[in-house]
Design an enzyme around this catalytic site. Sequence first.
Site, PDB file in Angstrom:
ATOM      1  N   LYS A  48      55.974  10.671-126.502  1.00 51.88           N
ATOM      2  CA  LYS A  48      56.446   9.167-126.819  1.00 51.88           C
ATOM      3  C   LYS A  48      57.803   8.875-126.673  1.00 51.88           C
ATOM      4  O   LYS A  48      58.071   7.866-125.924  1.00 51.88           O
ATOM      5  CB  LYS A  48      55.858   8.717-128.029  1.00 51.88           C
ATOM      6  N   ARG A  77      50.779   3.395-136.785  1.00 49.37           N
ATOM      7  CA  ARG A  77      50.304   4.861-137.160  1.00 49.37           C
ATOM      8  C   ARG A  77      49.081   4.686-137.926  1.00 49.37           C
ATOM      9  O   ARG A  77      48.399   5.563-138.381  1.00 49.37           O
ATOM     10  CB  ARG A  77      51.357   5.839-137.524  1.00 49.37           C
ATOM     11  N   ARG A  95      60.509  23.220-129.429  1.00 49.82           N
ATOM     12  CA  ARG A  95      61.287  22.213-129.707  1.00 49.82           C
ATOM     13  C   ARG A  95      61.783  22.570-131.149  1.00 49.82           C
ATOM     14  O   ARG A  95      62.927  22.354-131.373  1.00 49.82           O
ATOM     15  CB  ARG A  95      60.681  20.743-129.854  1.00 49.82           C
ATOM     16  N   ARG A 141      64.278  20.376-136.724  1.00 56.31           N
ATOM     17  CA  ARG A 141      63.267  19.519-137.520  1.00 56.31           C
ATOM     18  C   ARG A 141      62.188  20.642-138.348  1.00 56.31           C
ATOM     19  O   ARG A 141      61.644  21.246-137.576  1.00 56.31           O
ATOM     20  CB  ARG A 141      62.545  18.774-136.674  1.00 56.31           C
ATOM     21  N   ARG A 158      50.098  17.370-139.391  1.00 53.08           N
ATOM     22  CA  ARG A 158      50.539  16.155-138.775  1.00 53.08           C
ATOM     23  C   ARG A 158      49.286  15.626-137.708  1.00 53.08           C
ATOM     24  O   ARG A 158      49.032  14.627-137.754  1.00 53.08           O
ATOM     25  CB  ARG A 158      51.805  16.385-137.784  1.00 53.08           C
TER      26      ARG A 158
HETATM   27  P1  B4P Z   1      58.397  13.823-127.835  1.00 51.86           P
HETATM   28  O1  B4P Z   1      58.492  12.871-126.644  1.00 51.86           O
HETATM   29  O2  B4P Z   1      59.367  14.065-128.880  1.00 51.86           O
HETATM   30  O3  B4P Z   1      57.263  13.490-128.691  1.00 51.86           O
HETATM   31  P2  B4P Z   1      56.826  12.323-129.942  1.00 51.86           P
HETATM   32  O4  B4P Z   1      55.603  11.949-129.239  1.00 51.86           O
HETATM   33  O5  B4P Z   1      57.698  11.289-129.674  1.00 51.86           O
HETATM   34  O6  B4P Z   1      56.821  13.044-131.187  1.00 51.86           O
HETATM   35  P3  B4P Z   1      56.562  12.981-132.798  1.00 51.86           P
HETATM   36  O7  B4P Z   1      55.152  12.644-133.131  1.00 51.86           O
HETATM   37  O8  B4P Z   1      57.061  14.381-133.117  1.00 51.86           O
HETATM   38  O9  B4P Z   1      57.530  11.828-132.956  1.00 51.86           O
HETATM   39  P4  B4P Z   1      57.743  10.834-134.265  1.00 51.86           P
HETATM   40  O10 B4P Z   1      59.340  10.967-134.155  1.00 51.86           O
HETATM   41  O11 B4P Z   1      57.194   9.560-134.071  1.00 51.86           O
HETATM   42  O12 B4P Z   1      58.047  15.123-127.298  1.00 51.86           O
HETATM   43  C1  B4P Z   1      57.800  16.353-127.931  1.00 51.86           C
HETATM   44  C2  B4P Z   1      58.080  17.765-127.135  1.00 51.86           C
HETATM   45  O13 B4P Z   1      57.485  17.715-125.931  1.00 51.86           O
HETATM   46  C3  B4P Z   1      59.505  17.581-126.852  1.00 51.86           C
HETATM   47  O14 B4P Z   1      60.231  19.052-126.886  1.00 51.86           O
HETATM   48  C4  B4P Z   1      59.681  17.245-125.210  1.00 51.86           C
HETATM   49  O15 B4P Z   1      60.658  17.851-124.641  1.00 51.86           O
HETATM   50  C5  B4P Z   1      58.244  17.835-124.992  1.00 51.86           C
HETATM   51  N1  B4P Z   1      57.743  16.985-123.710  1.00 51.86           N
HETATM   52  C6  B4P Z   1      57.543  15.833-123.618  1.00 51.86           C
HETATM   53  N2  B4P Z   1      56.926  15.484-122.493  1.00 51.86           N
HETATM   54  C7  B4P Z   1      56.758  16.595-121.733  1.00 51.86           C
HETATM   55  C8  B4P Z   1      55.722  16.968-120.757  1.00 51.86           C
HETATM   56  N3  B4P Z   1      55.533  15.962-119.659  1.00 51.86           N
HETATM   57  N4  B4P Z   1      55.842  18.167-120.176  1.00 51.86           N
HETATM   58  C9  B4P Z   1      56.262  19.073-121.129  1.00 51.86           C
HETATM   59  N5  B4P Z   1      56.859  19.014-122.482  1.00 51.86           N
HETATM   60  C10 B4P Z   1      57.127  17.530-122.775  1.00 51.86           C
HETATM   61  O16 B4P Z   1      57.254  11.255-135.931  1.00 51.86           O
HETATM   62  C11 B4P Z   1      57.767  12.259-136.676  1.00 51.86           C
HETATM   63  C12 B4P Z   1      57.406  12.075-138.252  1.00 51.86           C
HETATM   64  O17 B4P Z   1      57.953  10.763-138.744  1.00 51.86           O
HETATM   65  C13 B4P Z   1      55.740  11.555-138.561  1.00 51.86           C
HETATM   66  O18 B4P Z   1      55.090  12.925-138.707  1.00 51.86           O
HETATM   67  C14 B4P Z   1      55.725  10.994-139.741  1.00 51.86           C
HETATM   68  O19 B4P Z   1      56.208  11.818-140.729  1.00 51.86           O
HETATM   69  C15 B4P Z   1      57.034   9.739-139.422  1.00 51.86           C
HETATM   70  N6  B4P Z   1      56.645   8.834-139.010  1.00 51.86           N
HETATM   71  C16 B4P Z   1      57.068   8.203-137.856  1.00 51.86           C
HETATM   72  N7  B4P Z   1      56.437   6.983-137.852  1.00 51.86           N
HETATM   73  C17 B4P Z   1      55.747   6.579-138.839  1.00 51.86           C
HETATM   74  C18 B4P Z   1      54.929   5.738-139.043  1.00 51.86           C
HETATM   75  N8  B4P Z   1      54.702   4.729-138.296  1.00 51.86           N
HETATM   76  N9  B4P Z   1      54.241   5.605-140.259  1.00 51.86           N
HETATM   77  C19 B4P Z   1      54.340   6.647-141.078  1.00 51.86           C
HETATM   78  N10 B4P Z   1      54.986   7.974-140.660  1.00 51.86           N
HETATM   79  C20 B4P Z   1      55.873   7.912-139.534  1.00 51.86           C
END
Ligand code: B4P
Length: 190
Positions: free
Chosen positions: A14, A89, A128, A134, A146
């Site tokens: 995302k 979420r 990552r 993190r 998670r």
């Molecule tokens: P990201 O792009 O970082 O993944 P994400 O989906 O944004 O991740 P996440 O769920 O961790 O995020 P959030 O901060 O929202 O990609 C992950 C990895 O994959 C990276 O290393 C990237 O380089 C790699 N990658 C991406 N695309 C790729 C591809 N095509 N091929 C290969 N590799 C690839 O959440 C973190 C925490 O915050 C949650 O657990 C929760 O505790 C809290 N939180 C956030 N929002 C919340 C909400 N609305 N309610 C309650 N808690 C919340």
Amino acid sequence: MINIVLFGKPGAGKGTQAEFLKEKYNLTHLSTGDIFRYNIKNDTALGQLAKTYMDKGDLVPDEVTIKMLESEVDKNPHSAGFLFDGFPRTLAQAAALDKFLESKGQKITATVALEADDNILVARLLERGKTSGRPDDQDEEKIRNRYQEYNEKTAPLMHYYEAQNKFHAVNGIGSIEEVTQRLSAVIDKL
Ligand code: B4P
């Protein structure tokens, strides 16, 4: 004005895709994860609270998250549209977002989901975790928690948006460029 929810499991990409989409469609990118991490880094009261949940891989309580998101939207009154990344979420967050946007004469245009297999995503997050610092990326047990949070609390949102005919899914596996193209193909048709 278009308002898009970027949806997907932890590590689905995302945040990665939001970087491209916000430029391409001139959207204000709001990532609740990034906002929490910014607050943790600056040791604010919100950050201290969020950290106790995030470090375990738990969701931060709705009350706190909804209030924070609404205040971020209000900071951008002239936005041409929002890209919500990692929010909503839970069903309570989704209902609150609909109500909040409605009060401004707006709505969610579409929810676009990145689909991927859990095992591939766990490997991505552990990778990552080697460099991100993190705590929620470094321990497989926390990562699995998670996914449990996602399955219990976030997955039901698919039906919430399907019922409104707003849910679109794309394959999240492939190169970053390929995934951006798949997402763009959906957004261009909205
Ligand atoms: P990201 O792009 O970082 O993944 P994400 O989906 O944004 O991740 P996440 O769920 O961790 O995020 P959030 O901060 O929202 O990609 C992950 C990895 O994959 C990276 O290393 C990237 O380089 C790699 N990658 C991406 N695309 C790729 C591809 N095509 N091929 C290969 N590799 C690839 O959440 C973190 C925490 O915050 C949650 O657990 C929760 O505790 C809290 N939180 C956030 N929002 C919340 C909400 N609305 N309610 C309650 N808690 C919340």
